[in-house]
Design an enzyme around this catalytic site. Structure first.
Site, PDB file in Angstrom:
ATOM      1  N   GLU A  52      10.686  46.472  -1.922  1.00 22.76           N
ATOM      2  CA  GLU A  52      10.716  46.342  -0.452  1.00 22.76           C
ATOM      3  C   GLU A  52      11.876  45.490   0.069  1.00 22.76           C
ATOM      4  O   GLU A  52      11.711  44.690   0.989  1.00 22.76           O
ATOM      5  CB  GLU A  52       9.349  45.831   0.043  1.00 22.76           C
ATOM      6  CG  GLU A  52       8.259  46.837  -0.291  1.00 22.76           C
ATOM      7  CD  GLU A  52       6.833  46.375  -0.014  1.00 22.76           C
ATOM      8  OE1 GLU A  52       6.638  45.207   0.380  1.00 22.76           O
ATOM      9  OE2 GLU A  52       5.921  47.186  -0.212  1.00 22.76           O
ATOM     10  N   GLU A  94       3.346  55.344  -4.196  1.00 17.97           N
ATOM     11  CA  GLU A  94       2.074  54.646  -3.928  1.00 17.97           C
ATOM     12  C   GLU A  94       1.271  55.388  -2.867  1.00 17.97           C
ATOM     13  O   GLU A  94       0.758  54.778  -1.919  1.00 17.97           O
ATOM     14  CB  GLU A  94       2.353  53.209  -3.435  1.00 17.97           C
ATOM     15  CG  GLU A  94       3.313  52.416  -4.297  1.00 17.97           C
ATOM     16  CD  GLU A  94       3.522  50.970  -3.826  1.00 17.97           C
ATOM     17  OE1 GLU A  94       2.855  50.525  -2.870  1.00 17.97           O
ATOM     18  OE2 GLU A  94       4.367  50.287  -4.438  1.00 17.97           O
TER      19      GLU A  94
END
Ligand SMILES: *[C@@H]1O[C@H](CO)[C@@H](O)[C@H](O)[C@H]1NC(C)=O
Ligand SMILES: *[C@@H]1O[C@H](CO)[C@@H](O)[C@H](O)[C@H]1NC(C)=O
Ligand SMILES: *[C@@H]1O[C@H](CO)[C@@H](O)[C@H](O)[C@H]1NC(C)=O
Ligand SMILES: *[C@@H]1O[C@H](CO)[C@@H](O)[C@H](O)[C@H]1NC(C)=O
Ligand SMILES: *[C@@H]1O[C@H](CO)[C@@H](O)[C@H](O)[C@H]1NC(C)=O
Ligand SMILES: *[C@@H]1O[C@H](CO)[C@@H](O)[C@H](O)[C@H]1NC(C)=O
Ligand SMILES: *[C@@H]1O[C@H](CO)[C@@H](O)[C@H](O)[C@H]1NC(C)=O
Ligand SMILES: *[C@@H]1O[C@H](CO)[C@@H](O)[C@H](O)[C@H]1NC(C)=O
Ligand SMILES: *[C@@H]1O[C@H](CO)[C@@H](O)[C@H](O)[C@H]1NC(C)=O
Ligand SMILES: *[C@@H]1O[C@H](CO)[C@@H](O)[C@H](O)[C@H]1NC(C)=O
Length: 574
Positions: free
Chosen positions: A347, A454
């Site tokens: 991220e 995910e």
């Protein structure tokens, strides 16, 4: 169209890096050959769909000024007409057309864009009464070449909408041509996905059955059984699997690919400074290996300040540099050669904990170090919202590719096997599949593998249906090389996307997953060759056991064969 779009992306990289040479080092694919600047735009896709006067062949008819600026017709040297929004003072000052959107329909958007100087993001915006404006897609437009802006929107209710363009540099003119808005029902979209799956995930294979001496076997009976799927469709797992045989059996009977949701993270492996503990991760790695399950390593470091180990949050820069270097070396060397991927700096488009404390190229340095320690494993960026949410500019494909190019052009990073990780945490409401597809199209121009890493959907009444749509959209896209869901049994705490309840009975989402696993495999089949020993079948990519009975000796022979994208023909010797 596609090749050209790819060419434009390359041009895009040159803008960021100032040199094509470095790009070609950064991306190993045959980018160079595709460098091309589009002097004239292509015509509107599908005749413009529901857009009136999409190519501006009728001047400005159907178009209006939006906001404070002005618009005018312009003609290229070759006689192509387009429209120019100029004299702009606000980001949204541009041109617009009002369209009628039908509730429940998917809209796929495209337009060719240019600006009169430099390079700048241009977005298409849908203004729908009583709703927040929706970004339909963005492109890094530049002067001198036309760039393709792709995107889309889902109309969750029937309404009119204004389509307009946004650019934050109000001193630029926005040039627009070949605008298209195509509408699809969900059924039409699904039919398109099915067609793409047929094309991308299956091959039509012609078989020839002969004896050892080359003579064709007349009317041979052949059984075909798929023993492995080529496409990695996997599921996250957590520590509950260590002590639950139900969870183990449920997992191992379905999935060959996994990511540990939290157990390889820094806060799990070094909860107190200097006290590393890999007991749980090691046990899970062992379980996976014993069951032939491949693991994505998740993650080496995480750029979100919230998810640092507590003791890391207050370190000085010097202490952090040392601690992070030790962490990277520790986890990567421990599992080097045993994983299929690393999420290196999780991220780092949304967050910058390490960059803030250690300098701008912190991520690049950790990619370099991970590559040195584990050079054969693919190193991924991993982000949320890139496919899920069109309004998040920080992680749109332009931002994503910029970050990627910065990391891969850093000294020492040229040989890295890099990958694009898209988390896919979907919120409430119908997913914007047209936008998701446009993002995958744009990112695919890098030539790098894309994984959905995910995938889950929040609890909501249509959760299972949306999960199915998202998984199909990923599976049907040629550039997606794997999908991992962050989902699982209720007893293991998977309470966003729960696949089985406390008794290991399928939830509706669990039914979807089992249905897709089954659908994306060739069913065991028996077939007969013709008089010349030929037969033809469309097979999902993967490994097969093919059994043939010799009609003379009655002996059965089984041969193993792999069907991949390029497989056209298999010779079977009885
Ligand atoms: C351009 O903007 C200025 C300032 O807002 C305005 O006075 C002028 O009339 C505009 N020109 C055109 C062609 O719209
Ligand atoms: C429709 O979609 C818009 C934009 O995504 C969203 O803000 C709005 O809440 C949705 N409305 C309904 C009724 O789902
Ligand atoms: C313009 O700036 C705003 C605020 O920073 C941002 O949200 C928006 O995405 C930008 N638009 C474009 C087209 O870059
Ligand atoms: C090849 O072998 C098959 C089976 O043993 C036999 O029937 C056939 O006659 C052979 N053909 C030739 C050309 O020898
Ligand atoms: C496939 O064939 C091989 C070799 O004949 C055999 O060992 C294996 O068990 C077969 N696999 C399946 C799933 O039938
Ligand atoms: C390491 O973790 C395991 C599992 O949580 C725990 O049982 C063990 O006590 C830990 N070891 C140390 C030295 O803390
Ligand atoms: C970190 O610093 C903050 C404020 O400086 C303090 O409140 C907190 O207790 C410290 N945390 C640790 C783990 O030392
Ligand atoms: C960090 O970035 C600068 C500028 O791109 C570069 O000169 C330097 O070598 C980089 N440092 C490392 C360790 O990669
Ligand atoms: C399950 O849901 C609860 C409440 O929404 C949340 O607090 C908890 O963290 C979730 N558990 C997991 C493992 O995600
Ligand atoms: C092979 O099987 C067929 C039918 O099952 C039988 O008629 C034939 O005699 C068998 N041939 C041999 C060589 O066993």
């Amino acid at each position: 169209m596609k090749i050209l779009a790819e060419a434009l992306i390359l041009v895009f990289f040159s803008i960021f890096l100032g040199s094509e040479h470095r790009i070609c080092q950064a991306f190993s694919s045959n980018y160079n050959a595709r460098t091309k600047c589009l002097i004239e735009p292509k015509t509107a896709q599908d005749g413009g769909g529901i857009i009136a006067n999409p190519d501006f062949t009728h001047g400005m008819e159907g178009w209006a000024v939006y906001g404070q600026g002005a618009m005018k017709e312009q003609m290229s040297r070759n006689g192509n007409r387009f429209i120019v929004a100029y004299n702009r003072t606000q980001s949204l000052d541009s041109i617009s057309q009002k369209v009628q959107l039908g509730g429940g329909l998917i809209y796929s958007f495209s337009a060719w864009i240019q600006i009169n100087k430099g390079s700048e993001r241009v977005a298409v915006v849908f203004k729908i009464p009583h709703t927040e404006r929706v970004i339909g897609g963005r492109v890094l437009a530049r002067n001198g070449c036309w760039s393709l802006l792709k995107g889309g929107i889902f109309a969750n209710f029937t309404s009119h909408a204004d389509i307009l363009f946004e650019s934050n540099d109000t001193s630029t003119e926005i040039w627009v041509d070949s605008v298209s808005l195509q509408q699809f029902t969900l059924e039409q979209w699904r039919a398109q996905q099915d067609k793409k799956i047929d094309k991308e995930r299956k091959s039509k294979v012609r078989f020839k059955v002969t004896y050892g001496n080359g003579t064709a076997v007349d009317s041979a009976t052949v059984s075909i059984k798929q023993t492995r799927s080529e496409f990695p469709f996997g599921c996250g797992m957590n520590f509950h699997i260590i002590d639950s045989t139900d969870y183990q059996n449920w997992f191992a009977s379905r999935f060959k690919y996994t990511t540990f949701t939290n157990q390889m993270k820094w806060y799990s492996n070094e909860p107190k400074q200097g006290q590393e503990n890999y007991t749980v991760a090691d046990t899970m790695v062992k379980f996976a290996q014993q069951n032939g399950i491949s693991i994505r390593g998740h993650n080496i470091l995480w750029d979100d300040p919230k998810y640092q180990p507590e003791w890391v949050k207050n370190l000085t820069s010097d202490e952090l540099r040392k601690a992070a270097a030790k962490r990277v070396d520790s986890v990567v060397s421990r599992y080097a050669g045993q994983l299929i991927a690393w999420d290196v700096m999780n991220e780092n488009l949304h967050f910058s904990f390490f960059e803030d404390k250690l300098g701008k190229n912190a991520s690049s340095r950790y990619f370099k170090r991970a590559y040195e320690l584990d050079p054969k494993t693919t190193m991924f960026l991993n982000e949320f919202n890139t496919i899920e949410y069109s309004n998040d500019e920080d992680v749109d494909p332009i931002s994503y590719m910029k970050k990627l190019s910065v990391i891969l052009s850093n000294p020492g990073n040229q040989g890295i096997l890099a990958g694009i990780g898209l988390e896919g945490h979907f919120g409430v409401g119908q997913p914007n599949l047209a936008y998701m597809r446009s993002v995958l199209d744009i990112l695919s121009s890098t030539g790098l593998p894309i994984w959905l890493t995910e995938v889950d959907v929040v609890k909501e009444p249509n959760q299972a249906e949306y999960l199915e749509q998202i998984l199909r959209e990923g599976y049907c896209h040629h550039a997606v090389e794997g999908i991992i869901m962050f989902a699982g049994p209720a007893t293991a705490g998977f309470n966003a996307t729960t696949l089985v309840d406390k008794d290991f009975k399928n939830t509706p989402s669990g039914d979807v997953v089992d249905k897709l696993i089954d659908e994306w495999r060739t069913k065991p089949t028996e077939t007969k060759a013709d008089g010349e020993g030929y037969f033809e079948m469309s097979l999902f990519h993967g490994d097969y056991n093919i059994t043939i009975k010799n009609p003379v000796t009655n002996c059965s022979t089984t041969l193993s064969s792999r069907v991949t994208k390029g497989t056209t023909c298999i010779h079977i010797i009885a």
